[in-house]
Design a protein around this motif. Structure first.
Motif, short mmCIF file in Angstrom:
data_model
loop_
_atom_site.label_atom_id
_atom_site.label_comp_id
_atom_site.label_asym_id
_atom_site.label_seq_id
_atom_site.Cartn_x
_atom_site.Cartn_y
_atom_site.Cartn_z
N LYS A 4 0.86 -0.81 -0.09
CA LYS A 4 0.36 0.33 -0.13
C LYS A 4 1.09 1.13 0.11
O LYS A 4 0.46 2.45 -0.43
N ASP A 5 2.06 1.59 0.60
CA ASP A 5 3.11 2.66 0.44
C ASP A 5 3.52 2.38 -1.24
O ASP A 5 4.05 3.41 -1.53
N LEU A 6 4.23 1.67 -1.42
CA LEU A 6 4.31 1.32 -3.07
C LEU A 6 4.05 2.46 -4.16
O LEU A 6 2.80 1.57 -4.77
N ARG A 7 4.46 3.53 -4.37
CA ARG A 7 3.82 4.52 -5.48
C ARG A 7 3.72 3.91 -6.93
O ARG A 7 5.45 3.91 -7.27
N ILE A 8 2.83 3.31 -7.47
CA ILE A 8 2.87 2.68 -8.67
C ILE A 8 2.32 3.21 -9.72
O ILE A 8 0.78 3.91 -9.63
N VAL A 9 3.20 3.66 -10.26
CA VAL A 9 2.82 4.39 -12.38
C VAL A 9 2.37 3.31 -12.94
O VAL A 9 2.86 2.77 -13.83
N TYR A 10 1.31 3.31 -13.45
CA TYR A 10 1.12 1.85 -14.86
C TYR A 10 0.68 2.46 -15.98
O TYR A 10 0.00 3.66 -16.09
N MET A 11 0.92 1.97 -16.86
CA MET A 11 1.29 2.75 -18.31
C MET A 11 0.62 1.37 -19.24
O MET A 11 1.03 0.24 -19.70
N GLY A 12 -0.14 2.56 -19.67
CA GLY A 12 -0.98 0.58 -21.04
C GLY A 12 -1.92 1.76 -21.76
O GLY A 12 -2.88 2.86 -21.24
N ASN A 30 -1.16 0.64 -4.41
CA ASN A 30 -0.96 1.87 -4.58
C ASN A 30 -0.97 2.14 -5.62
O ASN A 30 0.32 2.89 -6.51
N VAL A 31 -1.69 1.91 -6.64
CA VAL A 31 -2.19 2.99 -8.25
C VAL A 31 -1.89 4.19 -8.28
O VAL A 31 -2.95 5.35 -8.26
N GLN A 61 -12.72 3.71 -11.97
CA GLN A 61 -11.72 3.25 -10.22
C GLN A 61 -11.16 4.59 -9.54
O GLN A 61 -10.77 5.06 -8.34
N GLY A 62 -11.65 6.18 -10.25
CA GLY A 62 -11.47 7.45 -10.03
C GLY A 62 -10.09 7.47 -10.00
O GLY A 62 -9.42 8.15 -9.40
N LEU A 63 -9.45 6.50 -10.84
CA LEU A 63 -7.39 7.30 -10.53
C LEU A 63 -7.12 8.04 -11.57
O LEU A 63 -8.03 8.71 -12.30
N LEU A 87 7.81 2.54 -8.73
CA LEU A 87 7.72 1.29 -9.87
C LEU A 87 6.75 2.54 -10.40
O LEU A 87 5.76 2.23 -10.75
N GLN A 88 7.60 1.63 -12.29
CA GLN A 88 6.20 1.78 -12.82
C GLN A 88 6.36 0.42 -14.65
O GLN A 88 7.37 -0.37 -13.40
N ILE A 89 4.80 0.10 -14.70
CA ILE A 89 5.25 -0.64 -15.27
C ILE A 89 4.22 -0.32 -16.46
O ILE A 89 3.00 0.16 -16.33
N VAL A 90 4.88 -1.21 -17.28
CA VAL A 90 3.69 -1.08 -18.75
C VAL A 90 3.86 -2.57 -19.45
O VAL A 90 4.29 -2.98 -19.31
#
Length: 323
Positions: A4-12, A30-31, A61-63, A87-90
């Motif tokens: 819940k503390d890991l700040r994730i940016v998601y790309m897709g 935590n997206v 989801q209100g992101l 962290l970023q996820i693609v």
């Protein structure tokens, strides 16, 4: 660090990328931001804007959503930095500039729908089926300069049945991809990732490319043999669909998409593209070492239909061919 503390940016962008994002959100990760392509103009005059499947889910989801035209645009980079991603996820996005993929302290990893280093490129699932592979898979890897070449974090192998089309394999990999993304994030959180350079894998050797597929690449070559033609059809079904032209004497050729086929190996003396039919139940096309049975087809402006329905309304000329 807790998830819940890991700040994730998601790309897709496409549907394939929704499942992994959904798993992260539902799993309590935590997206903090979602990057996707700008809305596409749709309709006759381009007056309607169509959001990507990833955007539609992110909105539900209100992101926070960013939709940059250019990934090197300084305004976008400022907004991305402000998200303070760890962290970023693609997943099925586009090639990132170094200034973007180097930004998070834990790096940027990509989910790719093949067993890297095989099938690098935009259409790995299609090309694996087209080439008659009996196995494919999914890979997570950290990004580096050259596309799809970074060190591998994890892989899952998946069989391809002889009857599978690309739609079946796509759905299977999409679901397993969600599992692998979560497993990869958890490994990064736990600090137990042991990456593998792609060049050390036994599957290296002669590499198969997976370039983007365009309409002119989807035309069937009936001289290639029954198995290659059969694999070509299922490797493009249901999208973008393999096609051929039905040619009748004294008529303009008509484009025919083929979604489902069967194979029959047999010796014959017919030219590739010759049609053989009983005009009621079967419609098959000669190739070099047998026949390809057409089972599900579609003509321009018409609905997809099975071959029996097609034959009920088709007046067959003995001189008709496909090419």
């Amino acid at each position: 660090m807790e998830k819940k503390d890991l700040r994730i940016v998601y790309m897709g962008t496409p549907e394939f990328a929704v499942e992994s994002l959904k798993r992260l959100v539902e799993g309590g990760y935590n997206v903090v931001g979602v990057i996707t392509m700008p809305d596409k103009p749709m309709g006759r005059h381009g007056s309607v804007l169509q959001p990507s499947p990833v955007k539609e889910y992110a909105v539900s989801q209100g992101l926070k959503i960013l939709q940059p035209e250019k990934l090197k645009d300084e305004r976008f980079l400022e907004e991305l930095r402000a998200l303070q991603a760890d962290l970023q996820i693609v997943v099925a996005f586009r090639m990132l500039p170094e200034v973007v993929w180097r930004m998070p302290r834990l790096g940027t990893f990509n989910l790719h729908a093949s067993l890297l280093p095989q099938y690098r490129g935009a259409a790995p699932i299609n090309w694996a089926v087209i080439n008659g592979e009996t196995e494919t898979g999914i890979t997570t890897f950290f990004l580096k300069h050259e596309i799809d070449t970074g060190e591998i974090i994890d892989q899952v192998r998946v069989p391809i049945a002889d009857t599978d089309n690309v739609g079946v394999v796509y759905d299977r990999l999409m679901m397993l991809g969600g599992d692998l993304v979560l497993k990869t994030v958890d490994s990064i959180l736990a600090g137990n990732v042991r990456t593998i350079p792609q060049e050390t894998l036994s599957s290296a050797g002669v590499l198969h490319p997976a370039p983007k597929i365009f309409k002119d690449m989807c035309r069937i070559d009936w001289t290639k043999g029954v198995k290659p033609v059969y694999d070509f059809i299922r490797g493009l079904s249901p999208y973008p669909a393999a096609w051929t032209e039905l040619c009748e004497p004294d008529s303009a050729p008509v484009v025919m998409k083929i979604y489902e086929a069967g194979k029959e190996f047999a010796e014959h003396a017919l030219a590739p593209g010759t049609i053989v039919t009983d005009k009621k139940t079967y419609f098959k096309v000669a190739s070099t070492d047998g026949f390809v049975h057409l089972l599900s087809i579609q003509f321009a402006g018409k609905k997809r239909m099975n071959v029996a329905d097609f034959l009920r309304g088709y007046r067959h000329s003995e001189k008709a061919i496909v090419k």
